[in-house]
Scaffold this active site. Structure first.
Site, PDB file in Angstrom:
ATOM      1  N   GLN A 126       5.241 -16.815 -42.394  1.00 13.68           N
ATOM      2  CA  GLN A 126       4.906 -17.240 -43.912  1.00 13.68           C
ATOM      3  C   GLN A 126       6.092 -17.070 -44.614  1.00 13.68           C
ATOM      4  O   GLN A 126       6.686 -18.545 -44.768  1.00 13.68           O
ATOM      5  CB  GLN A 126       3.432 -16.607 -44.006  1.00 13.68           C
ATOM      6  CG  GLN A 126       2.942 -17.118 -44.437  1.00 13.68           C
ATOM      7  CD  GLN A 126       1.406 -16.600 -44.953  1.00 13.68           C
ATOM      8  OE1 GLN A 126       1.175 -15.893 -44.166  1.00 13.68           O
ATOM      9  NE2 GLN A 126       0.542 -17.336 -46.462  1.00 13.68           N
ATOM     10  N   ASP A 127       6.602 -16.062 -45.520  1.00 11.15           N
ATOM     11  CA  ASP A 127       6.976 -16.082 -46.278  1.00 11.15           C
ATOM     12  C   ASP A 127       8.380 -14.978 -45.166  1.00 11.15           C
ATOM     13  O   ASP A 127       8.017 -14.065 -45.353  1.00 11.15           O
ATOM     14  CB  ASP A 127       7.042 -16.593 -47.022  1.00 11.15           C
ATOM     15  CG  ASP A 127       6.617 -14.580 -47.461  1.00 11.15           C
ATOM     16  OD1 ASP A 127       5.903 -14.274 -46.881  1.00 11.15           O
ATOM     17  OD2 ASP A 127       6.174 -14.429 -48.990  1.00 11.15           O
ATOM     18  N   PRO A 128       9.717 -14.741 -46.030  1.00  9.04           N
ATOM     19  CA  PRO A 128      10.297 -13.561 -45.821  1.00  9.04           C
ATOM     20  C   PRO A 128       9.890 -12.307 -46.523  1.00  9.04           C
ATOM     21  O   PRO A 128       8.858 -12.677 -47.555  1.00  9.04           O
ATOM     22  CB  PRO A 128      11.626 -13.953 -46.239  1.00  9.04           C
ATOM     23  CG  PRO A 128      12.401 -15.249 -46.669  1.00  9.04           C
ATOM     24  CD  PRO A 128      10.216 -16.104 -46.598  1.00  9.04           C
TER      25      PRO A 128
ATOM     26  N   THR B 282       8.088 -20.267 -45.099  1.00  9.52           N
ATOM     27  CA  THR B 282       8.266 -20.800 -46.778  1.00  9.52           C
ATOM     28  C   THR B 282       9.743 -19.748 -46.487  1.00  9.52           C
ATOM     29  O   THR B 282       9.456 -18.998 -46.213  1.00  9.52           O
ATOM     30  CB  THR B 282       7.967 -20.091 -47.775  1.00  9.52           C
ATOM     31  OG1 THR B 282       5.850 -20.846 -48.230  1.00  9.52           O
ATOM     32  CG2 THR B 282       8.382 -20.265 -49.090  1.00  9.52           C
TER      33      THR B 282
ATOM     34  N   ALA C 276       4.550 -13.990 -51.138  1.00  7.67           N
ATOM     35  CA  ALA C 276       4.340 -15.373 -51.601  1.00  7.67           C
ATOM     36  C   ALA C 276       4.815 -16.056 -52.406  1.00  7.67           C
ATOM     37  O   ALA C 276       4.581 -16.998 -52.507  1.00  7.67           O
ATOM     38  CB  ALA C 276       2.845 -15.890 -50.761  1.00  7.67           C
TER      39      ALA C 276
END
Length: 230
Positions: free
Chosen positions: A69-71, A130, A139
């Site tokens: 999803q995101d780092p 993302t 997020a």
């Protein structure tokens, strides 16, 4: 000179994604990131590693796609590959569960580190949808434009690569299934490996052995999921 001429990107991806860097969403994303940096915000991963997933796994070598999803948003963790952390950083809980499933599925000993670069170099595209995040603010860069770019990455893989295994863990990753041609590729789905959900079906999913069986049946080398020591 167009914007995509200035982006440091592996040549096969640069050719396939040519034009994305001149899209309005990318101009807006670039302005957002400039503003964040100008405000003194700490952004992960470091700039040269933002496109590490693409630079580590050329388009013509993609065999497997794992979507994140995101780092990670802790210091020193993120380096542009989903689920992976830099050497010397504790293995995050979701990755521990990935290792547990590898041990159960393929009898691979649990790795002593969380650095997945060797997977990327074998053709496993470790893509966060993302690609940046603010320190300690999960997020924070969602819905700023990255999703348009990474959706296009997924579409390009589906269109241009043969016989790819897509591992979609959790609802967010599974929302991208619509971008994938299921008649050409193998799509495997389960709950996310997070400690909150792993015991509801990730542990026991057998995705790693199923991935290698699919590749071998098509005359491709399997992935060596065992990580080399650092």
């Amino acid at each position: 000179m167009t914007d995509d001429d200035r982006i440091k990107l592996e040549p096969s991806w640069k050719a396939a994604l040519r034009g994305e860097f001149d899209q309005p969403y990318m101009h807006q994303l670039r302005e957002f990131l400039r503003g964040e940096y100008a405000a003194g915000k700490e952004i992960y991963p470091p700039g040269p590693l933002i496109f590490n997933a693409l630079n580590s796994t050329p388009l013509d070598q993609v065999k497997v796609v794992i979507l994140g999803q995101d780092p990670y948003h802790g210091p020193g963790q993120a380096h542009g590959l989903c689920f992976s952390v830099q050497p010397g950083v504790a293995t995050p809980p979701s990755l521990v569960n990935i290792y547990k499933e590898l041990q159960r599925d393929l009898n691979i000993p649990i790795a002593s580190h969380g650095y997945l670069q060797s997977w990327a170099e074998q053709g496993v595209l470790l893509l966060n949808t993302t690609m940046t995040v603010e320190r300690a603010n999960a997020a924070s860069h969602a819905k700023k434009g990255w999703e348009f770019f990474t959706d296009r990455v997924i579409q390009v893989v589906s269109e241009q690569c043969p016989n790819v295994v897509f591992l979609l863990w959790g609802a967010h990753a599974q929302s991208k299934q619509k971008l994938i041609d299921g008649t050409k590729h193998l799509v495997l789905k389960s709950v996310h490996p997070s400690p909150l959900s792993a015991y509801r079906g990730f542990l026991g999913c057998g995705h790693f052995s199923r991935t290698n069986s699919f590749l071998e049946q098509r005359g491709m080398a399997p992935i060596n999921w065992a990580l080399p020591p650092l």
